[in-house]
Design an enzyme around this catalytic site. Structure first.
Site, PDB file in Angstrom:
ATOM      1  N   ALA A   1      39.448  48.827  37.234  1.00 30.32           N
ATOM      2  CA  ALA A   1      39.207  49.157  38.353  1.00 30.32           C
ATOM      3  C   ALA A   1      38.179  48.395  38.845  1.00 30.32           C
ATOM      4  O   ALA A   1      37.933  47.203  38.539  1.00 30.32           O
ATOM      5  CB  ALA A   1      37.879  50.684  37.794  1.00 30.32           C
TER       6      ALA A   1
ATOM      7  N   GLY B   1      42.019  50.028  33.972  1.00 28.53           N
ATOM      8  CA  GLY B   1      42.575  50.810  35.124  1.00 28.53           C
ATOM      9  C   GLY B   1      44.098  49.908  35.642  1.00 28.53           C
ATOM     10  O   GLY B   1      44.286  51.326  36.054  1.00 28.53           O
TER      11      GLY B   1
ATOM     12  N   GLU C   1      45.625  51.902  32.924  1.00 24.75           N
ATOM     13  CA  GLU C   1      45.923  53.261  32.624  1.00 24.75           C
ATOM     14  C   GLU C   1      46.187  54.004  33.904  1.00 24.75           C
ATOM     15  O   GLU C   1      47.128  54.472  34.461  1.00 24.75           O
ATOM     16  CB  GLU C   1      44.541  54.049  33.517  1.00 24.75           C
ATOM     17  CG  GLU C   1      43.585  53.654  31.785  1.00 24.75           C
ATOM     18  CD  GLU C   1      42.003  53.696  32.570  1.00 24.75           C
ATOM     19  OE1 GLU C   1      41.547  52.791  32.983  1.00 24.75           O
ATOM     20  OE2 GLU C   1      41.788  54.706  31.191  1.00 24.75           O
TER      21      GLU C   1
ATOM     22  N   GLU D   1      37.220  48.069  28.688  1.00 29.08           N
ATOM     23  CA  GLU D   1      36.198  48.415  29.573  1.00 29.08           C
ATOM     24  C   GLU D   1      34.762  47.871  28.198  1.00 29.08           C
ATOM     25  O   GLU D   1      33.502  48.320  28.922  1.00 29.08           O
ATOM     26  CB  GLU D   1      36.522  49.582  29.480  1.00 29.08           C
ATOM     27  CG  GLU D   1      36.987  50.287  30.469  1.00 29.08           C
ATOM     28  CD  GLU D   1      38.495  50.092  30.104  1.00 29.08           C
ATOM     29  OE1 GLU D   1      38.719  49.840  29.139  1.00 29.08           O
ATOM     30  OE2 GLU D   1      39.230  50.705  31.214  1.00 29.08           O
TER      31      GLU D   1
HETATM   32  N1  CO8 Z   1      36.822  44.383  39.635  1.00 27.72           N
HETATM   33  C1  CO8 Z   1      36.592  43.558  40.572  1.00 27.72           C
HETATM   34  N2  CO8 Z   1      36.737  42.207  40.820  1.00 27.72           N
HETATM   35  C2  CO8 Z   1      37.537  41.726  40.142  1.00 27.72           C
HETATM   36  C3  CO8 Z   1      37.865  42.260  39.001  1.00 27.72           C
HETATM   37  C4  CO8 Z   1      37.749  43.905  38.945  1.00 27.72           C
HETATM   38  N3  CO8 Z   1      38.387  44.774  37.578  1.00 27.72           N
HETATM   39  N4  CO8 Z   1      38.598  42.047  38.737  1.00 27.72           N
HETATM   40  C5  CO8 Z   1      38.970  40.455  38.454  1.00 27.72           C
HETATM   41  N5  CO8 Z   1      37.975  40.885  40.290  1.00 27.72           N
HETATM   42  C6  CO8 Z   1      37.756  39.279  40.975  1.00 27.72           C
HETATM   43  C7  CO8 Z   1      36.816  38.500  39.964  1.00 27.72           C
HETATM   44  O1  CO8 Z   1      35.795  39.279  40.191  1.00 27.72           O
HETATM   45  C8  CO8 Z   1      37.041  37.406  41.350  1.00 27.72           C
HETATM   46  O2  CO8 Z   1      36.429  37.492  42.622  1.00 27.72           O
HETATM   47  P1  CO8 Z   1      35.614  36.256  43.162  1.00 27.72           P
HETATM   48  O3  CO8 Z   1      36.871  35.399  43.131  1.00 27.72           O
HETATM   49  O4  CO8 Z   1      34.851  36.931  43.766  1.00 27.72           O
HETATM   50  O5  CO8 Z   1      34.832  35.759  41.963  1.00 27.72           O
HETATM   51  C9  CO8 Z   1      38.436  37.392  41.701  1.00 27.72           C
HETATM   52  O6  CO8 Z   1      39.102  38.928  41.037  1.00 27.72           O
HETATM   53  C10 CO8 Z   1      39.337  36.641  40.979  1.00 27.72           C
HETATM   54  O7  CO8 Z   1      39.256  36.946  39.171  1.00 27.72           O
HETATM   55  P2  CO8 Z   1      38.616  35.612  37.890  1.00 27.72           P
HETATM   56  O8  CO8 Z   1      38.441  34.450  38.757  1.00 27.72           O
HETATM   57  O9  CO8 Z   1      37.989  36.094  37.513  1.00 27.72           O
HETATM   58  O10 CO8 Z   1      40.144  35.425  37.736  1.00 27.72           O
HETATM   59  P3  CO8 Z   1      40.590  34.523  36.889  1.00 27.72           P
HETATM   60  O11 CO8 Z   1      42.527  34.324  36.695  1.00 27.72           O
HETATM   61  O12 CO8 Z   1      39.700  33.625  35.377  1.00 27.72           O
HETATM   62  O13 CO8 Z   1      40.433  35.822  35.489  1.00 27.72           O
HETATM   63  C11 CO8 Z   1      40.927  38.057  34.674  1.00 27.72           C
HETATM   64  C12 CO8 Z   1      41.118  36.866  35.380  1.00 27.72           C
HETATM   65  C13 CO8 Z   1      41.505  38.028  33.089  1.00 27.72           C
HETATM   66  C14 CO8 Z   1      41.747  39.124  34.758  1.00 27.72           C
HETATM   67  C15 CO8 Z   1      39.871  38.461  34.283  1.00 27.72           C
HETATM   68  O14 CO8 Z   1      39.308  38.677  36.438  1.00 27.72           O
HETATM   69  C16 CO8 Z   1      38.833  40.024  34.283  1.00 27.72           C
HETATM   70  O15 CO8 Z   1      38.496  39.566  33.564  1.00 27.72           O
HETATM   71  N6  CO8 Z   1      38.648  40.993  34.887  1.00 27.72           N
HETATM   72  C17 CO8 Z   1      37.905  41.607  34.488  1.00 27.72           C
HETATM   73  C18 CO8 Z   1      38.998  42.348  33.788  1.00 27.72           C
HETATM   74  C19 CO8 Z   1      37.895  44.136  33.895  1.00 27.72           C
HETATM   75  O16 CO8 Z   1      37.308  44.007  32.942  1.00 27.72           O
HETATM   76  N7  CO8 Z   1      38.759  45.327  33.478  1.00 27.72           N
HETATM   77  C20 CO8 Z   1      38.772  46.747  34.162  1.00 27.72           C
HETATM   78  C21 CO8 Z   1      37.521  46.688  34.477  1.00 27.72           C
HETATM   79  S1  CO8 Z   1      36.463  48.006  34.325  1.00 27.72           S
HETATM   80  C22 CO8 Z   1      37.478  49.840  33.950  1.00 27.72           C
HETATM   81  O17 CO8 Z   1      38.924  49.449  34.659  1.00 27.72           O
HETATM   82  C23 CO8 Z   1      37.189  51.090  34.142  1.00 27.72           C
HETATM   83  C24 CO8 Z   1      38.310  52.180  34.507  1.00 27.72           C
HETATM   84  C25 CO8 Z   1      37.148  53.938  34.521  1.00 27.72           C
HETATM   85  C26 CO8 Z   1      36.755  53.854  36.019  1.00 27.72           C
HETATM   86  C27 CO8 Z   1      37.182  55.026  35.969  1.00 27.72           C
HETATM   87  C28 CO8 Z   1      35.813  55.575  35.856  1.00 27.72           C
HETATM   88  C29 CO8 Z   1      35.721  57.235  35.943  1.00 27.72           C
END
Ligand code: CO8
Length: 257
Positions: free
Chosen positions: A65, A108, A111, A131
């Site tokens: 998400a 997400g 999911e 998460e």
């Molecule tokens: N949301 C927003 N932006 C994201 C996300 C995300 N989930 N994942 C990556 N991005 C963005 C980064 O912020 C970055 O943007 P910017 O260049 O502007 O800083 C760009 O994508 C590239 O990402 P990275 O530089 O981090 O790329 P890497 O190759 O270094 O890393 C990863 C890749 C490992 C995937 C890393 O990006 C990461 O850990 N992302 C987050 C993963 C995560 O925690 N996902 C879970 C999110 S929470 C969720 O899904 C809960 C759902 C339930 C909600 C429902 C509520 C009712």
């Protein structure tokens, strides 16, 4: 209005939906969800569409998400918006959905894959529910669907540690039905989707509904449900055509409803 966060393409009777927010690794924001649901609800009703393939990029199916969209929301914002309840409409799509996953399918994203009917993974796929690292828990069905799909101990392991699981482990755990070399992922997923779409859409929808019941009904109720819908199929032309074609040693024609 033209969708900004997804691409839609139709190949034969298969609709391919590609998540298209490359700068955010296809993070699922509200706009993407609304576009996907509205496009798919229309295609769901189209007799010429017999299967969906949902995919992302080489690097990410979806990295979760959208953390940036939700980070400043309050409890009341989340509650009154019923944040992400819109994905329920995605699960109500009756045409089968194949998730073709390359790269990250996290939070997400994992999911979303689990809300599809079949998951094919490329050798590069990584699944996880990280998460816990953000101080939250899965919120689009992860604690429930992952547990039903891989069992309690593996789901606990993934959800409580936040670690990622590669494609091989995902297949071994029952999350994924096939692992495919990454350069063949789309082609093989489309072949399977085209095969599904070549059958009677009515029968496919009924088969999908019956399998979905297996996770919710007792065995006795589920088997009774299956038998009753099996009987009902004898009211369709497609049962007549399918069985007649077998006897006449020809390919059935399911194009007429
Ligand atoms: N949301 C927003 N932006 C994201 C996300 C995300 N989930 N994942 C990556 N991005 C963005 C980064 O912020 C970055 O943007 P910017 O260049 O502007 O800083 C760009 O994508 C590239 O990402 P990275 O530089 O981090 O790329 P890497 O190759 O270094 O890393 C990863 C890749 C490992 C995937 C890393 O990006 C990461 O850990 N992302 C987050 C993963 C995560 O925690 N996902 C879970 C999110 S929470 C969720 O899904 C809960 C759902 C339930 C909600 C429902 C509520 C009712």
């Amino acid at each position: 209005m033209k969708p900004m966060n997804i691409k839609i393409e139709q190949r034969k009777r298969v609709a391919i939906i590609t998540l298209d927010r490359p700068k955010a690794l296809n993070a699922l924001n509200t706009a993407l969800m609304q576009e996907m649901v509205s496009v798919m609800q229309k295609l769901d009703k189209d007799p010429e569409v017999g299967c969906f393939v949902i995919t992302g990029s080489e690097k990410a199916f979806a990295a979760g998400a959208d953390i940036k969209e939700m980070k400043d929301k309050s409890y009341l914002d989340m509650f009154h918006e019923d944040y992400f309840a819109g994905w329920e409409a995605f699960t109500s799509i009756r045409t089968p959905k194949i998730a073709a996953v390359s790269g990250y399918a996290l939070g997400g994203g994992c999911e979303l894959a689990m809300m599809c009917d079949i998951i094919y993974a490329s050798t590069t796929a990584k699944f996880g529910q990280p998460e816990i690292k953000l101080g939250v828990i899965p919120g689009i069905g992860g604690t429930q669907r992952l547990t039903k799909m891989v069992g309690k101990t593996k789901a606990m392991d993934l959800i409580l540690t936040g670690r990622l699981m590669n494609a091989e482990e995902a297949e071994r755990s029952g999350l994924v039905s096939r692992v495919i070399p990454s350069n063949k992922l789309i082609e093989e997923s489309l072949q399977a989707a085209e095969l599904i779409a070549s059958y009677s859409k009515t029968t496919v929808m009924i088969a999908k509904e019956a399998v979905d019941r297996a996770t919710e009904l007792s065995l006795r109720e589920g088997v009774l449900y299956e038998r009753r819908v099996f009987h009902a199929l004898f009211a369709t032309e497609h049962q007549k055509e399918g069985m007649q074609a077998f006897v006449e040693k020809r390919t059935p024609d399911f194009s007429k409803s």
